[in-house]
Design a protein around this motif. Structure first.
Motif, mmCIF file in Angstrom:
data_model
loop_
_atom_site.group_PDB
_atom_site.id
_atom_site.type_symbol
_atom_site.label_atom_id
_atom_site.label_comp_id
_atom_site.label_asym_id
_atom_site.label_seq_id
_atom_site.Cartn_x
_atom_site.Cartn_y
_atom_site.Cartn_z
ATOM 1 N N LEU A 225 1.199 -0.946 0.054
ATOM 2 C CA LEU A 225 -0.033 -0.069 0.339
ATOM 3 C C LEU A 225 1.007 0.475 0.120
ATOM 4 O O LEU A 225 1.922 1.283 0.821
ATOM 5 C CB LEU A 225 -0.602 0.067 0.881
ATOM 6 C CG LEU A 225 -2.178 -1.100 0.920
ATOM 7 C CD1 LEU A 225 -2.974 -1.397 2.428
ATOM 8 C CD2 LEU A 225 -3.248 -0.905 0.555
ATOM 9 N N GLN A 226 0.514 1.916 -0.516
ATOM 10 C CA GLN A 226 0.816 2.939 -0.262
ATOM 11 C C GLN A 226 1.908 4.315 0.490
ATOM 12 O O GLN A 226 2.847 4.376 0.689
ATOM 13 C CB GLN A 226 0.251 4.541 -1.260
ATOM 14 C CG GLN A 226 1.108 5.935 -1.686
ATOM 15 C CD GLN A 226 1.993 6.005 -3.360
ATOM 16 O OE1 GLN A 226 1.569 5.034 -3.643
ATOM 17 N NE2 GLN A 226 3.007 7.272 -2.917
ATOM 18 N N SER A 227 0.439 3.670 1.206
ATOM 19 C CA SER A 227 1.314 4.450 3.324
ATOM 20 C C SER A 227 2.442 4.466 3.221
ATOM 21 O O SER A 227 3.638 4.618 3.953
ATOM 22 C CB SER A 227 0.295 4.052 4.460
ATOM 23 O OG SER A 227 0.075 2.753 3.994
ATOM 24 N N LEU A 228 2.619 2.614 3.456
ATOM 25 C CA LEU A 228 3.833 1.752 3.841
ATOM 26 C C LEU A 228 4.744 2.314 2.683
ATOM 27 O O LEU A 228 6.195 2.482 2.938
ATOM 28 C CB LEU A 228 3.529 0.040 3.829
ATOM 29 C CG LEU A 228 5.043 -0.625 4.283
ATOM 30 C CD1 LEU A 228 5.571 -0.281 5.100
ATOM 31 C CD2 LEU A 228 4.272 -2.214 4.313
ATOM 32 N N LYS A 229 4.899 2.428 1.367
ATOM 33 C CA LYS A 229 5.404 2.684 0.233
ATOM 34 C C LYS A 229 6.674 4.238 0.766
ATOM 35 O O LYS A 229 7.706 4.177 0.723
ATOM 36 C CB LYS A 229 5.243 2.523 -0.894
ATOM 37 C CG LYS A 229 5.287 1.320 -1.641
ATOM 38 C CD LYS A 229 4.314 1.136 -2.780
ATOM 39 C CE LYS A 229 5.434 2.406 -4.012
ATOM 40 N NZ LYS A 229 4.307 2.206 -5.357
ATOM 41 N N LEU A 230 5.827 4.505 1.522
ATOM 42 C CA LEU A 230 5.849 6.159 1.508
ATOM 43 C C LEU A 230 7.058 6.562 3.030
ATOM 44 O O LEU A 230 8.129 6.982 2.879
ATOM 45 C CB LEU A 230 4.698 7.563 1.561
ATOM 46 C CG LEU A 230 3.879 7.535 0.813
ATOM 47 C CD1 LEU A 230 3.137 8.165 0.828
ATOM 48 C CD2 LEU A 230 4.872 8.634 -0.172
ATOM 49 N N ILE A 231 6.566 5.879 4.110
ATOM 50 C CA ILE A 231 7.806 5.201 5.200
ATOM 51 C C ILE A 231 8.638 4.612 4.117
ATOM 52 O O ILE A 231 9.982 5.200 4.811
ATOM 53 C CB ILE A 231 6.831 4.058 6.176
ATOM 54 C CG1 ILE A 231 5.395 5.310 6.146
ATOM 55 C CG2 ILE A 231 7.949 4.012 7.646
ATOM 56 C CD1 ILE A 231 4.379 4.716 7.905
ATOM 57 N N TRP A 232 8.519 3.326 4.471
ATOM 58 C CA TRP A 232 9.759 2.634 3.339
ATOM 59 C C TRP A 232 10.930 3.451 2.612
ATOM 60 O O TRP A 232 12.068 4.064 2.863
ATOM 61 C CB TRP A 232 9.294 1.832 2.642
ATOM 62 C CG TRP A 232 10.248 0.419 2.592
ATOM 63 C CD1 TRP A 232 11.670 0.272 2.358
ATOM 64 C CD2 TRP A 232 9.789 -0.834 2.398
ATOM 65 N NE1 TRP A 232 12.173 -1.342 2.307
ATOM 66 C CE2 TRP A 232 10.783 -1.800 1.812
ATOM 67 C CE3 TRP A 232 8.569 -1.792 2.058
ATOM 68 C CZ2 TRP A 232 10.581 -3.190 2.440
ATOM 69 C CZ3 TRP A 232 8.806 -2.973 2.372
ATOM 70 C CH2 TRP A 232 9.330 -3.950 1.870
ATOM 71 N N ALA A 233 9.780 4.107 1.940
ATOM 72 C CA ALA A 233 11.457 5.304 0.727
ATOM 73 C C ALA A 233 11.404 6.563 1.551
ATOM 74 O O ALA A 233 13.141 6.826 1.052
ATOM 75 C CB ALA A 233 9.972 5.751 -0.234
ATOM 76 N N MET A 234 11.002 6.917 2.491
ATOM 77 C CA MET A 234 12.106 7.937 3.391
ATOM 78 C C MET A 234 12.702 7.772 3.860
ATOM 79 O O MET A 234 13.955 7.495 4.512
ATOM 80 C CB MET A 234 10.794 8.698 4.355
ATOM 81 C CG MET A 234 9.993 9.457 4.148
ATOM 82 S SD MET A 234 8.160 10.287 5.168
ATOM 83 C CE MET A 234 9.188 10.638 6.243
ATOM 84 N N GLU A 235 12.651 5.831 4.903
ATOM 85 C CA GLU A 235 13.387 5.431 5.807
ATOM 86 C C GLU A 235 14.988 5.088 4.065
ATOM 87 O O GLU A 235 15.613 5.241 4.761
ATOM 88 C CB GLU A 235 13.329 4.305 6.175
ATOM 89 C CG GLU A 235 12.288 4.589 7.397
ATOM 90 C CD GLU A 235 13.311 4.934 8.599
ATOM 91 O OE1 GLU A 235 14.151 4.694 9.032
ATOM 92 O OE2 GLU A 235 12.311 6.273 8.930
ATOM 93 N N VAL A 236 14.740 4.143 3.898
ATOM 94 C CA VAL A 236 15.743 4.757 2.604
ATOM 95 C C VAL A 236 16.853 6.169 1.610
ATOM 96 O O VAL A 236 17.697 6.017 2.186
ATOM 97 C CB VAL A 236 15.321 4.309 1.265
ATOM 98 C CG1 VAL A 236 16.438 4.286 -0.161
ATOM 99 C CG2 VAL A 236 14.233 2.989 1.376
ATOM 100 N N GLU A 237 15.891 6.848 1.918
ATOM 101 C CA GLU A 237 16.364 8.436 1.917
ATOM 102 C C GLU A 237 17.275 8.635 2.764
ATOM 103 O O GLU A 237 18.667 8.807 2.832
ATOM 104 C CB GLU A 237 15.569 9.069 1.929
ATOM 105 C CG GLU A 237 14.944 9.382 0.001
ATOM 106 C CD GLU A 237 13.729 10.772 0.473
ATOM 107 O OE1 GLU A 237 13.690 12.064 1.037
ATOM 108 O OE2 GLU A 237 13.743 10.703 -0.976
ATOM 109 N N ARG A 238 16.657 8.138 4.154
ATOM 110 C CA ARG A 238 17.566 8.528 5.448
ATOM 111 C C ARG A 238 19.515 7.575 6.190
ATOM 112 O O ARG A 238 19.728 8.301 5.623
ATOM 113 C CB ARG A 238 16.695 7.752 6.718
ATOM 114 C CG ARG A 238 17.264 8.698 8.215
ATOM 115 C CD ARG A 238 16.535 7.967 9.363
ATOM 116 N NE ARG A 238 16.398 6.548 9.450
ATOM 117 C CZ ARG A 238 17.152 5.362 9.919
ATOM 118 N NH1 ARG A 238 18.150 5.828 10.051
ATOM 119 N NH2 ARG A 238 16.234 4.677 10.170
#
Length: 180
Positions: free
Chosen positions: A61-74
């Motif tokens: 789901l988009q909500s998990l993808k957003l969290i995941w993407a932000m953590e990857v950026e970190r």
């Protein structure tokens, strides 16, 4: 979730299409468990690379993808900070007749498809004398710690194997021997 994670990692590390059979009919909870397992194993960004190789209809789901993407950026920002730290330390030590090599961890990241997606905890270094006529390797290694202390950085002798200190907030282990 374990099979999902392994499929994502195989896809990421081997730079190939994922085995999609593990992603049909998975629930939001399955994806959350996969994500949490990836975090626990220190492979969250590598797993993300596998997710990005999946067909869109198999993504979480988009909500998990957003969290995941932000953590990857970190992860990526941390990696850049670590690379900058390695360069700064190497240049600093060279100015004092000390050579430095980066060991393990972040150094191995260059063999990953996306180096910044390899999780790293600290930076392992080994320091030695640039000119053995002026200073022994052991003296150069000890001087590397002393130079940190002279900058107000607390250096702790962890074991006979290495010392530990934080350089600009980045944990460093200065190994006392290259092998063994």
């Amino acid at each position: 979730s374990e099979q999902m994670l392994l499929a994502l990692l195989r896809s990421s590390l081997h730079e190939r299409e994922p085995e999609t059979n593990f992603f049909h009919n998975v629930t939001e909870e399955d994806w959350k468990q996969c994500y949490n397992l990836a975090i626990a194993q220190g492979v969250m960004a590598l797993a993300w690379d596998g997710v990005m190789r999946l067909p869109q209809d198999l993504h979480p789901l988009q909500s998990l993808k957003l969290i995941w993407a932000m953590e990857v950026e970190r992860y990526e920002a941390k990696y850049q900070r670590y690379c900058k730290t390695v360069n700064e330390l190497s240049t600093f030590y060279a100015g004092h007749g000390i050579e430095m090599v980066q060991l393990k961890g972040v150094g191995f990241s260059t063999i990953y498809p996306i180096p910044s997606h390899r999780e790293g905890g600290d930076i392992d270094i080994y320091t030695w004398s640039a000119d053995k006529n002026k200073m022994s390797d052991a003296d150069a290694n000890a001087l590397a710690d002393t130079l940190m202390q002279e900058q107000g950085i607390e250096v702790e002798m962890h074991t006979y194997k290495h010392s530990n200190f934080y350089y600009k907030g980045v944990p460093i282990e200065n190994h006392k021997s290259f092998l063994n």
